[in-house]
Design a protein around this motif. Structure first.
Motif, PDB file in Angstrom:
ATOM      1  N   VAL A  16      20.130  39.551  31.438  1.00 38.94           N
ATOM      2  CA  VAL A  16      21.561  39.690  31.715  1.00 38.94           C
ATOM      3  C   VAL A  16      21.904  39.083  33.069  1.00 38.94           C
ATOM      4  N   HIS A  71      22.208  35.334  32.934  1.00 38.01           N
ATOM      5  CA  HIS A  71      23.474  34.879  32.344  1.00 38.01           C
ATOM      6  C   HIS A  71      24.627  35.028  33.320  1.00 38.01           C
ATOM      7  N   GLN A  98      29.643  40.304  24.158  1.00 38.44           N
ATOM      8  CA  GLN A  98      28.646  41.281  23.740  1.00 38.44           C
ATOM      9  C   GLN A  98      27.985  40.828  22.452  1.00 38.44           C
ATOM     10  N   VAL A 121      24.102  44.487  23.995  1.00 37.69           N
ATOM     11  CA  VAL A 121      24.083  43.835  25.305  1.00 37.69           C
ATOM     12  C   VAL A 121      25.499  43.359  25.585  1.00 37.69           C
ATOM     13  N   LEU A 163      28.404  41.724  28.521  1.00 38.38           N
ATOM     14  CA  LEU A 163      28.660  41.004  29.761  1.00 38.38           C
ATOM     15  C   LEU A 163      30.156  41.017  30.074  1.00 38.38           C
ATOM     16  N   GLY A 189      26.924  43.616  33.763  1.00 41.95           N
ATOM     17  CA  GLY A 189      26.156  43.562  32.521  1.00 41.95           C
ATOM     18  C   GLY A 189      25.660  44.944  32.143  1.00 41.95           C
ATOM     19  N   VAL A 200      23.167  47.082  29.188  1.00 38.35           N
ATOM     20  CA  VAL A 200      22.209  47.065  28.074  1.00 38.35           C
ATOM     21  C   VAL A 200      22.000  48.497  27.613  1.00 38.35           C
TER      22      VAL A 200
END
Length: 576
Positions: A250, A253, A310, A322, A324, A331, A333
């Motif tokens: 994450v 990214h 997501q 997950v 973002l 982020g 999770v």
């Protein structure tokens, strides 16, 4: 400044622990793990509940969960690496890399690109029972896709499609020379330091810290179920990971493809992955969620005025999510070991609401209402099925007449057999009990998915059961499986005994065996016809209902003649 931000984050997450524990208990989820990343730092990490109920083993930040379709973004990231290296053009037809690739639709075959594969616009619906529990290889499944009926025109409609992601993984192999598993491990896991993550269930079970899969039944009891293990379709959902490893994923990214000073994926490619590629059907169910679209491995939507990405994942015994918020550098999770539960969404959205400084939306309450409506829908569906059933009917044939193998060029083989008086349908590695519904329709029970299918058998002009139709994909025509001869009648040694020359009123009839084990007949003044075993020593002509050959066997077991049935005439040809 960072310390001040961390204090604000901690303040906004105050009370979340209690909320998460209450939600886990309410939904009877054995275990869950949560990680929150903000401004490049892991600001929250919790492991709650157990990874193994019987052994009372607690979840830890390193516990491995199957993340299912959260794996899709890893496949698009792998494609992005190849694009950065100039080895892949997102918009070049797949056939430029895989010339033998074909789909049912000619236009899609010629034009479908890597981008099309991973944004769900091929025209194909899910067709998930083609791959589920199948032992076939990735290449075999890719080859079979040409026989799958589309439900929409190419690039016209968004339809979730796991097989296309499998194809994208196969494309990675064709370009790189590495399997999808090898490429992801070498080019993503290794540089990110995702040391615990695996690409197979077998590998994850070698770890000292992995979660077992659980399922909640209709009566709300929870029990352990087997791992799903047939992962030819791995590029669509085969990764097992932990919150500690996924926090790194994450962070990369959110940092535009950079990890600890190294640019693993270019910022331009990350931006492409996070850009809408295909508009999804609109939904006004909840006011917080607007403008649904799909990027490259990510769902994209407006969430309460913020851009949210997501991807969820669901496979036997596991649910994950997950999420973002790229502009806010957030982020989340959430991993759980319970089949198809809403906890990942409830907790992820609650975290987002808190960190955005918004009043919490009632996602838990909504999930309860959705579950109530779903259960009511299931109950009504069962009632409707019972109402539609024509009572006091019998099958048209003795029950043993339905037993046998039936084939579809895409879906493969389904076999019906009688075991202690009960019909069982064996498909891939699944065993589906089949109970009589009415007339020649039987209900197949797929307990793993809490689903049933009505299989309807049909007879040919001779009165023999020759096919069965099953709605394995409800957005296209029923999948028709055609009966195949008994295995013994397809053996080369059995077929060779009929090969030779036969005299038909002075003209020659030739029976030949092709290399692939196909028997051919050459009648006078006709093109060769393929003979299909029908019953012992009896054959029909493929695709021609009026032709039949019956071979006569003498007391010594030798073939002496062939009785040839053609439209309007029956003749005998003696073996020479």
């Amino acid at each position: 400044m960072q310390a001040e931000n961390d204090m604000v984050t901690a303040d906004r997450l105050a009370g979340f622990d209690e909320f998460a524990r209450a939600v886990r208990k309410q939904w009877r989820t054995p275990g869950l793990a949560i990680a929150v990343v903000h401004n490049g730092h892991v600001v929250y990490e919790r492991a709650i509940g157990v990874r193994d109920v019987d052994q009372h083993l607690e979840v830890t930040p390193q516990t491995l969960f199957a993340i299912a379709s959260c794996s899709k973004a890893f496949t698009t990231a792998a494609l992005a690496v190849l694009a950065d290296e100039g080895r892949l053009d997102w918009d070049l037809p797949v056939r430029e890399y895989m010339p033998s690739f074909r789909l049912h639709d000619t236009l899609a075959t010629e034009r479908i690109s890597a981008r099309d594969l991973v944004c769900h616009r091929s025209g194909l619906p899910r067709h998930d029972l083609l791959w589920y529990s199948s032992a076939k290889s990735r290449s075999e499944l890719v080859h079979r896709m040409r026989h799958l009926e589309p439900s929409a025109d190419f690039r016209s409609t968004w339809q979730y499609q796991n097989l296309m992601y499998m194809t994208a993984g196969y494309l990675i192999e064709q370009i790189s020379g590495q399997t999808w598993e090898e490429f992801v491990r070498d080019r993503i896991f290794a540089p990110l330091g995702m040391c615990d993550s695996t690409l197979s269930v077998e590998e994850s079970q070698q770890s000292p810290d992995f979660a077992l899969p659980y399922k909640k039944e209709r009566d709300d009891t929870v029990h352990e179920i087997p791992f799903y293990s047939q992962w030819a379709v791995g590029p669509a959902g085969g990764i097992n990971s932990s919150i500690r490893d996924l926090a790194r994923w994450v962070t990369m990214h959110l940092n535009g493809g950079r990890w600890e000073g190294t640019q693993l994926i270019s910022e331009g490619q990350v931006r492409e992955m996070q850009t809408p590629q295909m508009v999804m059907p609109p939904s006004d169910k909840y006011p917080e969620v607007l403008h649904l679209s799909y990027g490259l491995g990510w769902f994209i939507q407006g969430y309460r005025g913020h851009n949210l990405l997501q991807h969820g994942g669901n496979i036997d015994g596991f649910s994950s999510l997950v999420t973002l918020l790229p502009r806010e550098n957030i982020g989340v999770v959430v991993l759980t070991n319970l089949n198809g539960n809403p906890v990942p969404w409830i907790l992820s959205m609650n975290v987002c609401d808190r960190l955005l400084g918004l009043a919490a939306a009632p996602w838990n309450h909504r999930a309860q209402k959705d579950e109530e409506k779903f259960k009511e829908g299931e109950r009504r569906s069962e009632e409707k099925s019972d109402e539609d059933r024509v009572k006091d009917t019998q099958p048209s044939h003795p029950i043993k007449s339905y037993a046998g193998e039936y084939e579809h060029p895409g879906y493969g083989t389904i076999e019906f057999s009688l075991r202690e008086g009960v019909m069982i349908a064996s498909y891939n590695a699944l065993e589906l009990p089949a109970f009589h519904y009415h007339y020649d329709t039987f209900v197949l029970t797929f307990e793993r998915w809490d689903q049933t299918f009505k299989a309807t058998f049909s007879a040919n002009a001779r009165g023999d059961i020759e096919s069965v139709r099953i709605p394995f994909e409800d957005s296209v025509s029923d999948i028709t499986f055609t009966r195949v001869p008994d295995r013994a009648l397809r053996q080369r040694g059995y077929l060779e005994r009929f090969v030779g020359k036969y005299d038909l009123s002075g003209e020659s009839v030739t029976i030949a065996l092709k290399g692939d084990g196909t028997l051919l007949v050459q009648l006078p003044h006709r093109t060769p016809m393929v003979l299909v075993p029908y019953k012992e020593n009896r054959f029909t002509a493929q695709g021609l209902s009026g032709y039949e050959l019956t071979f006569v066997i003498d007391a010594e077991g030798q073939v002496t003649e062939a009785i040839i049935t053609q439209p309007g005439v029956v003749q005998t040809a003696r073996r020479t």
